[in-house]
Motif scaffolding. Structure first.
Motif, mmCIF file in Angstrom:
data_model
loop_
_atom_site.group_PDB
_atom_site.id
_atom_site.type_symbol
_atom_site.label_atom_id
_atom_site.label_comp_id
_atom_site.label_asym_id
_atom_site.label_seq_id
_atom_site.Cartn_x
_atom_site.Cartn_y
_atom_site.Cartn_z
ATOM 1 N N VAL A 148 0.854 -1.187 0.000
ATOM 2 C CA VAL A 148 0.000 0.000 0.000
ATOM 3 C C VAL A 148 0.891 1.238 0.000
ATOM 4 O O VAL A 148 1.987 1.230 0.574
ATOM 5 C CB VAL A 148 -0.937 0.035 1.239
ATOM 6 C CG1 VAL A 148 -1.877 1.239 1.166
ATOM 7 C CG2 VAL A 148 -1.749 -1.236 1.347
ATOM 8 N N ILE A 149 0.396 2.304 -0.645
ATOM 9 C CA ILE A 149 1.060 3.614 -0.605
ATOM 10 C C ILE A 149 0.086 4.612 0.036
ATOM 11 O O ILE A 149 -1.085 4.678 -0.357
ATOM 12 C CB ILE A 149 1.456 4.103 -2.013
ATOM 13 C CG1 ILE A 149 2.483 3.161 -2.639
ATOM 14 C CG2 ILE A 149 2.002 5.528 -1.953
ATOM 15 C CD1 ILE A 149 2.808 3.494 -4.073
ATOM 16 N N ILE A 150 0.588 5.351 1.040
ATOM 17 C CA ILE A 150 -0.197 6.442 1.626
ATOM 18 C C ILE A 150 0.406 7.752 1.145
ATOM 19 O O ILE A 150 1.598 8.025 1.356
ATOM 20 C CB ILE A 150 -0.187 6.380 3.162
ATOM 21 C CG1 ILE A 150 -0.893 5.115 3.656
ATOM 22 C CG2 ILE A 150 -0.857 7.622 3.749
ATOM 23 C CD1 ILE A 150 -0.868 4.949 5.166
ATOM 24 N N LEU A 151 -0.409 8.555 0.471
ATOM 25 C CA LEU A 151 0.012 9.870 -0.006
ATOM 26 C C LEU A 151 -0.751 10.907 0.807
ATOM 27 O O LEU A 151 -1.980 10.987 0.715
ATOM 28 C CB LEU A 151 -0.301 10.019 -1.503
ATOM 29 C CG LEU A 151 -0.006 11.375 -2.134
ATOM 30 C CD1 LEU A 151 1.486 11.677 -2.097
ATOM 31 C CD2 LEU A 151 -0.528 11.423 -3.573
ATOM 32 N N SER A 181 -5.248 8.203 -0.544
ATOM 33 C CA SER A 181 -4.989 9.638 -0.553
ATOM 34 C C SER A 181 -5.522 10.254 0.729
ATOM 35 O O SER A 181 -6.692 10.080 1.079
ATOM 36 C CB SER A 181 -5.655 10.279 -1.774
ATOM 37 O OG SER A 181 -5.494 11.686 -1.743
ATOM 38 N N ALA A 182 -4.642 10.975 1.436
ATOM 39 C CA ALA A 182 -5.042 11.640 2.689
ATOM 40 C C ALA A 182 -4.506 13.057 2.654
ATOM 41 O O ALA A 182 -3.517 13.388 3.290
ATOM 42 C CB ALA A 182 -4.498 10.878 3.894
ATOM 43 N N ARG A 237 -9.989 7.146 -0.463
ATOM 44 C CA ARG A 237 -9.785 8.484 0.060
ATOM 45 C C ARG A 237 -9.949 8.468 1.569
ATOM 46 O O ARG A 237 -10.938 7.928 2.086
ATOM 47 C CB ARG A 237 -10.785 9.452 -0.565
ATOM 48 C CG ARG A 237 -10.504 10.924 -0.214
ATOM 49 C CD ARG A 237 -11.438 11.458 0.825
ATOM 50 N NE ARG A 237 -11.115 12.843 1.191
ATOM 51 C CZ ARG A 237 -11.751 13.559 2.100
ATOM 52 N NH1 ARG A 237 -12.751 13.013 2.758
ATOM 53 N NH2 ARG A 237 -11.382 14.792 2.384
ATOM 54 N N ALA A 238 -8.977 9.025 2.266
ATOM 55 C CA ALA A 238 -9.046 9.123 3.721
ATOM 56 C C ALA A 238 -9.276 10.580 4.102
ATOM 57 O O ALA A 238 -8.775 11.499 3.455
ATOM 58 C CB ALA A 238 -7.764 8.609 4.348
ATOM 59 N N ALA A 239 -10.045 10.788 5.169
ATOM 60 C CA ALA A 239 -10.365 12.151 5.593
ATOM 61 C C ALA A 239 -9.135 12.878 6.119
ATOM 62 O O ALA A 239 -8.973 14.081 5.918
ATOM 63 C CB ALA A 239 -11.463 12.121 6.649
ATOM 64 N N VAL A 297 -5.447 4.182 9.491
ATOM 65 C CA VAL A 297 -6.491 3.274 9.975
ATOM 66 C C VAL A 297 -7.010 2.409 8.821
ATOM 67 O O VAL A 297 -7.205 1.195 8.963
ATOM 68 C CB VAL A 297 -7.640 4.068 10.627
ATOM 69 C CG1 VAL A 297 -8.824 3.160 10.924
ATOM 70 C CG2 VAL A 297 -7.153 4.752 11.894
ATOM 71 N N LEU A 298 -7.228 3.046 7.653
ATOM 72 C CA LEU A 298 -7.750 2.299 6.505
ATOM 73 C C LEU A 298 -6.733 1.297 5.959
ATOM 74 O O LEU A 298 -7.108 0.273 5.388
ATOM 75 C CB LEU A 298 -8.144 3.279 5.385
ATOM 76 C CG LEU A 298 -9.325 4.207 5.681
ATOM 77 C CD1 LEU A 298 -9.516 5.184 4.528
ATOM 78 C CD2 LEU A 298 -10.594 3.399 5.896
#
Length: 445
Positions: free
Chosen positions: A196-199, A230-231, A248-250, A257-258
């Motif tokens: 996973v990639i968190i941006l 995407s956050a 999409r994360a808030a 968390v996601l």
């Protein structure tokens, strides 16, 4: 009474003053559109206001048709206009020549146009979204190396799922060079083989978040083979990156968390599974014990010889029957052998051979006689045909004084084939003669 002016005269004088003032012929003004109306004629009627004042404004169809955007209520605009008086009401107003969105408005217009373009291309479609693995082994985090975002992600991942490997890639999230840096870091993370990639980044104004609304960044996210969360910003902030990303994360914390399961929830689930499996195993053991007790009480198990006594007796009967069948087969075979031996007695065999030889000699003599007779008949027929052929030979005919006449290598058989002056060839028994035709005549002439 002559010193008093009419309302119309005063209005005309004021309008004249407005129209003659060079400072009012071309002015630049900015404000917010209100009471916006577009007439069926194509003319635009609206007010331009700020916090303290309102001015009536008109933009005629010719100038309105040149606008690069569709004006609407609340737009912040930059206006080029002249100031004059509308005589009928005695109000001064703006006659707008040019109008464009002011700063933020332009950005929102560009954002809306790009969203519409990418939506038509399918970059926002759910069918293209990649699922987030339930139990990722590694996560790449693309954000600024300092700030609240990275701290929130780090603490959330460690508290929820410390087993996951974290790859932090320092990324520019604001400024002129941020767009290219974000694209490069997405491509770099995609080559790491993470799950996973968190941006992400913290909140900010639209200008601060604008790099995540760039088309190049959106296409880099769409083309990435690794699922991306995407956050960007806070819960109320939505960027194009959020729409293109797989999830999409808030907030950055929400992205962590996601991306991961909660270790405490997993422990509870494992305990529930362990408890359920223990109960099932105990139930199976209980059922198998009952079955074992039932089988153990079976009368044949109490007297095991009952299981094989009859089988031993059956085996002995089969063995006896087998031996009997073998003896009968052997006796029959011996009888068959005796009959065959009698049939092929040597004395009888020698007599048969002698008779066959006698028959063969007789048949051979008959065949030889018939062959000789056939050969004699064929020889006689051959001599007759040779003699007949010899009599019909052209050579024998020529020996009797005849010749063969030919013209152009074709045998002449009729005077109709010859004309005066033709050259003929006469073949005789001892040579050839070349002759020229002087006269041609038929027997009936």
């Amino acid at each position: 009474m002559t010193d008093y002016l009419s309302v119309s005269a005063l209005t005309k004088y004021i309008k004249y003053k407005f129209d003659q003032d060079p400072h009012l012929q071309t002015i630049l003004i900015k404000g917010e559109l209100s009471n916006f109306k577009k007439h069926t004629s194509g003319h635009l009627y609206f007010n331009v206001k700020d916090d303290n004042s309102v001015i009536n404004a008109t933009m005629f169809r010719g100038n309105a048709s040149k606008l690069s955007f569709t004006p609407k209520e609340g737009d912040e605009v930059l206006i080029e206009a002249r100031v004059s008086v509308f005589e009928k009401r005695g109000n001064y107003q703006l006659y707008v020549n040019k109008m464009q969105l002011d700063g933020i408005g332009i950005l929102y217009q560009r954002l809306a146009e790009l969203k519409d373009k990418l939506r038509k291309e399918g970059l926002f479609d759910d069918i293209n979204k990649k699922p987030i693995p339930q139990f990722p082994s590694s996560i790449a985090i693309l954000t600024a190396s300092t700030g609240a975002a990275i701290r929130d992600i780090y603490s959330t991942l460690n508290s929820r799922y410390p087993l996951v490997k974290q790859e932090y890639i320092s990324t520019l999230v604001q400024g002129k060079q941020a767009k290219d840096d974000i694209v490069a870091k997405i491509e770099q993370a995609d080559q790491l083989g993470v799950d996973v990639i968190i941006l992400g980044r913290g909140g900010g104004s639209i200008e601060d978040l604008w790099n995540f609304n760039e088309e190049e960044v959106a296409r880099a996210i769409y083309n990435c083979q690794t699922p991306i969360i995407s956050a960007v910003g806070h819960e109320s902030d939505y960027t194009i990156s959020d729409l293109v990303a797989d999830v999409r994360a808030a907030t950055p914390t929400h992205a962590a968390v996601l991306a991961t399961p909660d270790q405490f929830e997993l422990m509870q689930q494992l305990k529930q599974v362990q408890l359920s499996m223990t109960r099932q195993i105990q139930q199976i053991i209980k059922q198998q014990r009952k079955r074992l007790d039932y089988l153990a009480s079976y009368y044949k198990f109490k007297t095991p010889s009952l299981l094989y006594d009859q089988q031993i007796q059956r085996r002995d009967e089969l063995e006896k029957q087998l031996n009997l069948n073998l003896k009968m087969k052997l006796t029959q075979a011996r009888q068959d052998l005796r009959l065959v031996s009698q049939k092929f007695n040597l004395r009888y065999l020698l007599n048969d051979i002698k008779q066959y030889k006698s028959h063969a000699a007789r048949y051979q003599q008959v065949i030889v006689q018939r062959l000789r007779q056939k050969l004699a008949n064929h020889e006689t027929q051959l001599k007759n045909k040779v003699e007949l052929l010899n009599n019909l030979s052209p050579t024998n005919v020529m020996l009797r004084g005849y010749s063969i006449i030919s013209k152009d290598e074709q045998v002449v058989t009729s005077v109709d084939q010859v004309s005066k002056g033709d050259q003929l060839n006469l073949s005789m028994k001892d040579g050839n003669i070349k002759a020229s035709v002087e006269k041609v005549g038929k027997n009936d002439e």
